[in-house]
Design a protein around this motif. Sequence first.
Motif, mmCIF file in Angstrom:
data_model
loop_
_atom_site.group_PDB
_atom_site.id
_atom_site.type_symbol
_atom_site.label_atom_id
_atom_site.label_comp_id
_atom_site.label_asym_id
_atom_site.label_seq_id
_atom_site.Cartn_x
_atom_site.Cartn_y
_atom_site.Cartn_z
ATOM 1 N N ILE A 84 0.865 -1.175 0.000
ATOM 2 C CA ILE A 84 0.000 0.000 0.000
ATOM 3 C C ILE A 84 0.902 1.225 0.000
ATOM 4 N N LEU A 85 0.684 2.131 -0.942
ATOM 5 C CA LEU A 85 1.375 3.421 -0.953
ATOM 6 C C LEU A 85 0.347 4.472 -0.556
ATOM 7 N N VAL A 86 0.715 5.337 0.389
ATOM 8 C CA VAL A 86 -0.265 6.293 0.903
ATOM 9 C C VAL A 86 0.361 7.667 1.136
ATOM 10 N N SER A 87 -0.360 8.701 0.730
ATOM 11 C CA SER A 87 -0.071 10.098 1.056
ATOM 12 C C SER A 87 -1.333 10.878 0.734
ATOM 13 N N PRO A 88 -1.476 12.076 1.298
ATOM 14 C CA PRO A 88 -2.707 12.838 1.052
ATOM 15 C C PRO A 88 -2.867 13.319 -0.384
ATOM 16 N N SER A 89 -1.769 13.480 -1.115
ATOM 17 C CA SER A 89 -1.830 14.035 -2.467
ATOM 18 C C SER A 89 -1.900 12.947 -3.522
ATOM 19 N N PRO A 90 -2.592 13.221 -4.627
ATOM 20 C CA PRO A 90 -2.625 12.245 -5.727
ATOM 21 C C PRO A 90 -1.237 12.034 -6.319
ATOM 22 N N THR A 91 -1.048 10.877 -6.905
ATOM 23 C CA THR A 91 0.204 10.563 -7.573
ATOM 24 C C THR A 91 0.318 11.385 -8.854
ATOM 25 N N SER A 92 1.489 11.956 -9.048
ATOM 26 C CA SER A 92 1.770 12.719 -10.262
ATOM 27 C C SER A 92 2.825 11.940 -11.033
ATOM 28 N N LEU A 93 2.586 11.705 -12.304
ATOM 29 C CA LEU A 93 3.500 10.912 -13.112
ATOM 30 C C LEU A 93 4.263 11.788 -14.100
ATOM 31 N N SER A 94 5.561 11.584 -14.190
ATOM 32 C CA SER A 94 6.379 12.387 -15.111
ATOM 33 C C SER A 94 5.943 12.211 -16.559
#
Length: 176
Positions: A84-94
């Motif tokens: 599980i990867l978790v943080s409040p912000s959405p993932t941004s992809l290069s």
Amino acid sequence: VDDPDGARFALATSGGEYRARHLVFAVGVAEPWSPPTPGIDLAESYAGVRPAEAYRGQRVLIIGKQNSAFELANGMLAWARSIILVSPSPTSLSVVTRTLVGDRARYLQPFEDAMLGGGVTILDAALERIERIADGSLAVHLRRADPGDRLVAEVDSVIAATGFQAPLRDLPTLGV
């Protein structure tokens, strides 16, 4: 300090005084940064993570969704039971931003795995606390970014891929 040679700084050391127009502080290697979350001491630091095979069959939660977190998840895919990867912000992809901002393409296997329903979950959620439970595993209390629901993830290991900070030590007390 302003002197005729244009020096704006004076630095007193045990070896004498040095004057310069510009100062550069080389404060050493960055140190891991962790949020002030209750129970964060139960998490391993990105800087001290064990070899990937040490997570064989484990449920792993990684705090963070930047390159370091995806790098860890990518290395653990063959070993961990779930990630599980978790943080409040959405993932941004290069590859979406078309810049080096965002997670780099070389670490996208976990993202693809999550999108195709594999053993990876990517959550937009804030970390509230971590606690050890009776069987020795960890309960990670989270709050979803939207709609704000609370979740609890039971995992075997938590890794904080939460970034680094410069070891400023006494520089702030010196006015720097």
